[in-house]
Design a protein around this motif. Sequence first.
Motif, PDB file in Angstrom:
ATOM      1  N   MET A  61       0.812  -1.312   0.010  1.00  0.00           N
ATOM      2  CA  MET A  61       0.177  -0.166   0.132  1.00  0.00           C
ATOM      3  C   MET A  61       0.487   0.979   0.440  1.00  0.00           C
ATOM      4  O   MET A  61       1.926   0.654   0.719  1.00  0.00           O
ATOM      5  N   VAL A  62       0.372   2.111  -1.409  1.00  0.00           N
ATOM      6  CA  VAL A  62       1.366   3.134  -0.974  1.00  0.00           C
ATOM      7  C   VAL A  62       0.717   4.563  -0.951  1.00  0.00           C
ATOM      8  O   VAL A  62      -0.293   4.800  -1.268  1.00  0.00           O
ATOM      9  N   PRO A  63       1.581   5.392   0.012  1.00  0.00           N
ATOM     10  CA  PRO A  63       0.915   7.044   0.280  1.00  0.00           C
ATOM     11  C   PRO A  63       1.020   7.910  -1.236  1.00  0.00           C
ATOM     12  O   PRO A  63       1.987   7.761  -1.306  1.00  0.00           O
ATOM     13  N   VAL A  64      -0.092   8.505  -1.034  1.00  0.00           N
ATOM     14  CA  VAL A  64      -0.640   8.739  -2.031  1.00  0.00           C
ATOM     15  C   VAL A  64      -0.726  10.036  -2.188  1.00  0.00           C
ATOM     16  O   VAL A  64      -2.110  10.498  -1.644  1.00  0.00           O
ATOM     17  N   GLN A 131      -7.008   7.345   3.788  1.00  0.00           N
ATOM     18  CA  GLN A 131      -6.025   7.556   4.316  1.00  0.00           C
ATOM     19  C   GLN A 131      -4.758   7.846   3.240  1.00  0.00           C
ATOM     20  O   GLN A 131      -3.743   7.503   3.206  1.00  0.00           O
ATOM     21  N   ALA A 132      -5.825   8.304   2.078  1.00  0.00           N
ATOM     22  CA  ALA A 132      -4.562   8.555   0.328  1.00  0.00           C
ATOM     23  C   ALA A 132      -3.902   7.358   0.350  1.00  0.00           C
ATOM     24  O   ALA A 132      -2.453   7.779  -0.266  1.00  0.00           O
ATOM     25  N   LEU A 133      -4.283   6.321   0.230  1.00  0.00           N
ATOM     26  CA  LEU A 133      -3.171   5.265  -0.467  1.00  0.00           C
ATOM     27  C   LEU A 133      -4.143   3.977  -1.535  1.00  0.00           C
ATOM     28  O   LEU A 133      -4.838   3.396  -1.369  1.00  0.00           O
ATOM     29  N   ILE A 134      -2.892   3.779  -1.961  1.00  0.00           N
ATOM     30  CA  ILE A 134      -3.111   2.946  -3.733  1.00  0.00           C
ATOM     31  C   ILE A 134      -1.899   1.093  -3.359  1.00  0.00           C
ATOM     32  O   ILE A 134      -0.930   1.150  -2.960  1.00  0.00           O
ATOM     33  N   GLY A 135      -2.993   0.504  -3.618  1.00  0.00           N
ATOM     34  CA  GLY A 135      -1.948  -0.380  -3.490  1.00  0.00           C
ATOM     35  C   GLY A 135      -2.234  -1.929  -5.070  1.00  0.00           C
ATOM     36  O   GLY A 135      -4.028  -1.714  -5.106  1.00  0.00           O
TER      37      GLY A 135
END
Length: 301
Positions: A61-64, A131-135
């Motif tokens: 999961m990556v913060p963007v 939380q503005a996360l994308i995976g």
Amino acid sequence: MTATRTWTAWSCTVRLTVDDPTALSPACGELKLLMDRVDKAASRFRDDSELATVNERAGAMVPVSRLLVDLVDVSLVAASLSGGAVDPTVGAAVIAAGYDDDIEQVRQRKAPVLIPPVVPGWQRVQLNRKQALIGIPEGSALDLGATAKAWTADRAALVLSKRHGCAVLVEIGGDLRAAGTPAEPWVIKVAEREGDPAVAVTLAHGGLTTSTRTARTWDTETGTAHHVIDPRTGKPADGPYRTASIWAPTAVRANTFSTAIIATGEAALGRLTLARHPARLVDADGEVTELAGWPAASRAA
């Protein structure tokens, strides 16, 4: 009185038209700034884009930024609306087809033919909006090209029309969006490719998009390839329609259906028929089918 300015960006023609000439220069600057923000967030061709980081860190999961959250969210809505025909997880398949650089660079070489990967499917994208996360799944890659351009046209037209108090027409490649109330509807020339014979239609509001497998093409070791991927096969689509032009209330919605028709052909036609959006479809032989009130007098391409 209208004023227009045209330039090139994102390997396509960008055109901004307003019915208040005093608004043209500042509106052009604002459109360029928005396109730059979208490019930094979602470009597949920039090593420093947020999308590149998400793809590099597949499996985590990556913060963007909120902007990329919005763009991925739009792509997932498009995937759902199209029954998976417009799938943002085709990124690895697009690269395998040879589209791994700016289109002009790709055209200067003969791309090797790679084994098309299995498209993991848009349902496996994880998006935490709060939380503005994308995976994304390991081994996969996102490509938002089918929706990010249309989203930008929608966003720019609405914001610029409200900010400058005038009617606005934004065109980015084959994606157009009209906003505001023009004194007369805009006259749009619809063609498969820029410079091809065109049919004229009028557009007062909403989005009008054209998707085609005839424009963004390149040579490979086994023949010609193009950028519209059929998620069911992971290969460039080879269905019955080569070009689809659609009107809908937004450019994103129009683009969703026009891309879906090229990607999966008859499988997407039922959804388009139920949506009752005016459409002009060109099959592989150049025969034209017009649906749901598309203006008459169109001709075979």
